[in-house]
Design an enzyme around this catalytic site. Structure first.
Site, PDB file in Angstrom:
ATOM      1  N   GLU A  72       0.033   1.599   5.011  1.00 17.05           N
ATOM      2  CA  GLU A  72       0.632   1.452   6.334  1.00 17.05           C
ATOM      3  C   GLU A  72      -0.247   2.022   7.451  1.00 17.05           C
ATOM      4  O   GLU A  72      -0.424   1.373   8.494  1.00 17.05           O
ATOM      5  CB  GLU A  72       2.023   2.105   6.341  1.00 17.05           C
ATOM      6  N   ASP A 112       6.113  -5.526   6.720  1.00 18.41           N
ATOM      7  CA  ASP A 112       6.295  -4.070   6.644  1.00 18.41           C
ATOM      8  C   ASP A 112       7.616  -3.845   5.923  1.00 18.41           C
ATOM      9  O   ASP A 112       8.685  -3.997   6.516  1.00 18.41           O
ATOM     10  CB  ASP A 112       6.317  -3.467   8.048  1.00 18.41           C
ATOM     11  N   LYS A 160      13.403   2.101  -0.887  1.00 17.78           N
ATOM     12  CA  LYS A 160      11.952   2.298  -1.003  1.00 17.78           C
ATOM     13  C   LYS A 160      11.624   3.631  -1.667  1.00 17.78           C
ATOM     14  O   LYS A 160      10.606   3.776  -2.339  1.00 17.78           O
ATOM     15  CB  LYS A 160      11.322   2.215   0.391  1.00 17.78           C
ATOM     16  N   ASP A 173       2.135   8.854  10.801  1.00 21.66           N
ATOM     17  CA  ASP A 173       3.171   7.858  10.517  1.00 21.66           C
ATOM     18  C   ASP A 173       4.393   8.535   9.914  1.00 21.66           C
ATOM     19  O   ASP A 173       4.398   8.900   8.736  1.00 21.66           O
ATOM     20  CB  ASP A 173       2.607   6.805   9.563  1.00 21.66           C
TER      21      ASP A 173
END
Length: 619
Positions: A187, A23, A87, A211
């Site tokens: 994800e 992850d 990211k 999420d």
């Protein structure tokens, strides 16, 4: 006789090759795998029992790199040399980030509007791919240390809303870290796999996966039926997460002090101090009714009621995404059987309360929201390794894919939420008599005009036999593989002339370049990166020279003597810089030439349009 490996740490037999799940998060990253003995997914921890690796990097004055928890103190001590939320930059151009520069305490370079951003740390330049590879390398090293065996294969997760450029950037980062990235998965899809371990094959459920991580938000509507996990729809926001909550808290505090006492945005040390205090206060409120902080001599407090009011606009944005995901999946909240929370930000009681109220049912958060995605990635890795045949995964493309047609329209070939892998083909024809080539420009997005969508790439199908307009039949086929990467093929059906390319971002590394960098990653990584950046700058400079010289030759009569003289001098300066080993100098000379040519190029084009329209009757 074949050798049998035994893990000294666990005493268990070692597999010939283990595949890990990673992850790669905005705030924290993790690595997990399915234990070969227990067949249960576990998150690998360090010697201190910590599972989370903070997605933080510090680049020292001499170029030394510190990753993870050891880099955290530098957020305050040396903010301009410390990278966080990298990211958010993956697969992004400066144009994507032009209005968000103040999100970062480090400097993002505007080299070219449509090219991948560069980050300037001291006198060094890095791409998000290179920086992310350091985090992945740290995770790889952790896994190898704990498992006492080499790790070379991985499944890496990305937000469901990541586009092709961002997915490709993640793959490239994995390769630079020495990992063969077997699969890029969403994800929320990984989270569904993690929770699916306890689902009976006979069950039929519709699940909403909410999420909210450090920097991104995703919501997916999943159908689980007879062990098959199907993603019905996804939605999200790549600029919404815990970082934004931190900023909202900081803004709330800054409103409480006088304008003259507020830190300037340029004061990165002060801003970072406020941000870290906000993070600490937010964490305290998960277990306490109130939190206090002292920053730059100012005392602040925060309670649950205040926090709920502060985050209302942000949570409302997530709920709008949830509503759209339901519409796309052709479902209502009444159809949702279970709501799964993922991401550290969902620990906040205020968010749990709002999400539960929206879906009208209690949220499901039995697994650690920070670890559930890594666990799901490990399950997917186990499936790819052939060890788990109980589950079948169907994934989807998050955004529509199409090509530009006449008038700048977006012609969608693969609509958003189409299942992948997927193949779609459509026929097109020429616009002019004797047209021998056709430009295929590929875009991604939901708008009707391509100028409002994201361009992924283009190529030209040449060699079309001379025929009257409308007679040639050109079939354009889109193929999305299991990683969500797009390949485009064009063929003229009458003659058989064809061309096929993989649509990769403009910055994309070729397989040969990636392999070479992997082999030299330890001893020559810095030199390779520097050389590649110089080659890219030279290529761009040469293209600019050709374009400018062609334009000046064609329209010399419409340019003044001063403009011609200034252009000639700028061209000569750029040509000279191309012979040197200085990327920054080349970029400076390109910018100078663009500044000189842009005004008269726009003037000439305006004149050309006016001339073309002159005398036409407007009805």
């Amino acid at each position: 006789m074949p050798k049998i490996g035994i893990n000294i740490a666990t005493g268990s037999l070692q597999q010939a090759e283990m595949i890990v799940g990673i992850d790669l998060g905005t705030t924290n990253s993790l690595v997990a795998l399915v234990h070969p003995d227990t067949k249960k997914p576990i998150v690998l921890k360090d010697q201190n029992g910590l599972a989370l690796v903070p997605s933080i990097l510090h680049i020292g004055k001499l170029g030394e790199v510190t990753v993870g928890e050891a880099a955290r103190p530098y957020l305050k001590a040396d903010p301009t040399q410390t990278i966080f939320s990298i990211k958010r930059l993956m697969g992004k151009s400066y144009q994507d980030l032009a209005d968000r520069q103040d999100l970062f305490t480090y400097k993002i370079i505007d080299e070219k509007k449509e090219s991948l951003v560069k980050i300037k740390i001291g006198q060094q330049y890095f791409s998000p791919i290179e920086l992310s590879s350091y985090i992945l390398r740290e995770l790889k090293s952790r896994a190898e240390h704990m498992l006492k065996t080499p790790i070379s294969k991985a499944v890496i997760t990305v937000p469901a809303y990541f586009n092709d450029a961002q997915r490709q950037a993640t793959r490239d980062a994995g390769r630079l870290a020495g990992l063969d990235v077997l699969r890029i998965i969403n994800e929320p899809t990984a989270a569904s796999l993690a929770y699916g371990l306890g689902v009976s094959p006979a069950e039929n459920k519709t699940i909403a996966v909410y999420d909210l991580g450090g920097g991104t938000f995703d919501v997916s509507i999943l159908q689980i039926n007879n062990g098959i996990f199907e993603v019905l729809s996804t939605n999200g926001d790549t600029y919404l997460g815990g970082d934004d909550i931190d900023r909202a808290i900081v803004d709330f505090w800054l409103q409480q002090i006088q304008l003259t006492e507020r830190p300037e945005k340029e004061n990165s040390v002060a801003i970072q101090a406020y941000r870290l205090a906000a993070v600490q206060a937010k964490h305290q409120l998960t277990t306490h009714h109130s939190a206090q902080a002292i920053v730059e001599g100012h005392a602040f407090s925060l309670d649950h009621t205040q926090l709920e009011e502060i985050i209302v606009p942000l949570v409302e944005r997530t709920l709008r995404c949830c509503q759209q995901a339901l519409v796309d999946a052709k479902r209502t909240v009444q159809n949702i059987d279970e709501v799964v929370l993922v991401g550290g930000s969902t620990r906040m009681p205020a968010i749990k309360k709002k999400v539960a109220a929206f879906f009208g049912k209690p949220v499901h958060d039995t697994l650690d929201p920070d670890q559930v995605v890594a666990v799901g990635a490990a399950v997917q890795a186990d499936i790819l390794a052939g060890n788990n045949k109980d589950f079948l995964l169907l994934d989807i493309t998050p955004l529509s894919l199409g090509i530009e047609t006449m008038g700048g329209l977006m012609d969608v070939l693969i609509p958003r939420n189409s299942k992948i892998p997927s193949r779609v083909a459509r026929q097109y024809t020429t616009q002019q008599d004797g047209q021998g080539s056709m430009r295929i420009a590929v875009y991604q997005g939901e708008r009707d005009m391509v100028q409002d969508n994201r361009k992924l790439g283009e190529f030209t199908l040449s060699g079309i036999p001379g025929m009257p307009a409308g007679l040639p039949k050109v079939e354009v086929a889109f193929l999305i593989n299991a990683d969500g990467i797009l390949t485009v093929r064009a063929i003229e059906l009458r003659s058989g002339v064809a061309q096929q390319i993989a649509i990769k971002p403009q910055y994309g590394l070729t397989d040969q370049e990636v392999e070479r960098l992997l082999l030299e990653s330890i001893t020559h990584a810095k030199d390779d990166i520097k050389k590649r950046a110089l080659v890219e700058a030279r290529t761009e400079g040469e293209q600019l020279l050709q374009t400018t010289e062609k334009f000046v030759t064609k329209y010399a009569s419409q340019l003044s003597a001063d403009e011609l003289t200034a252009t000639a001098a700028a061209i000569q300066s750029l040509q000279l810089s191309l012979t040197m080993e200085d990327k920054d100098l080349i970029n400076q000379r390109m910018e100078a030439l663009n500044d000189i040519s842009r005004p008269y190029a726009e003037r000439v084009m305006d004149q050309a349009v006016s001339s073309a329209l002159r005398g036409q009757k407007i009805e």
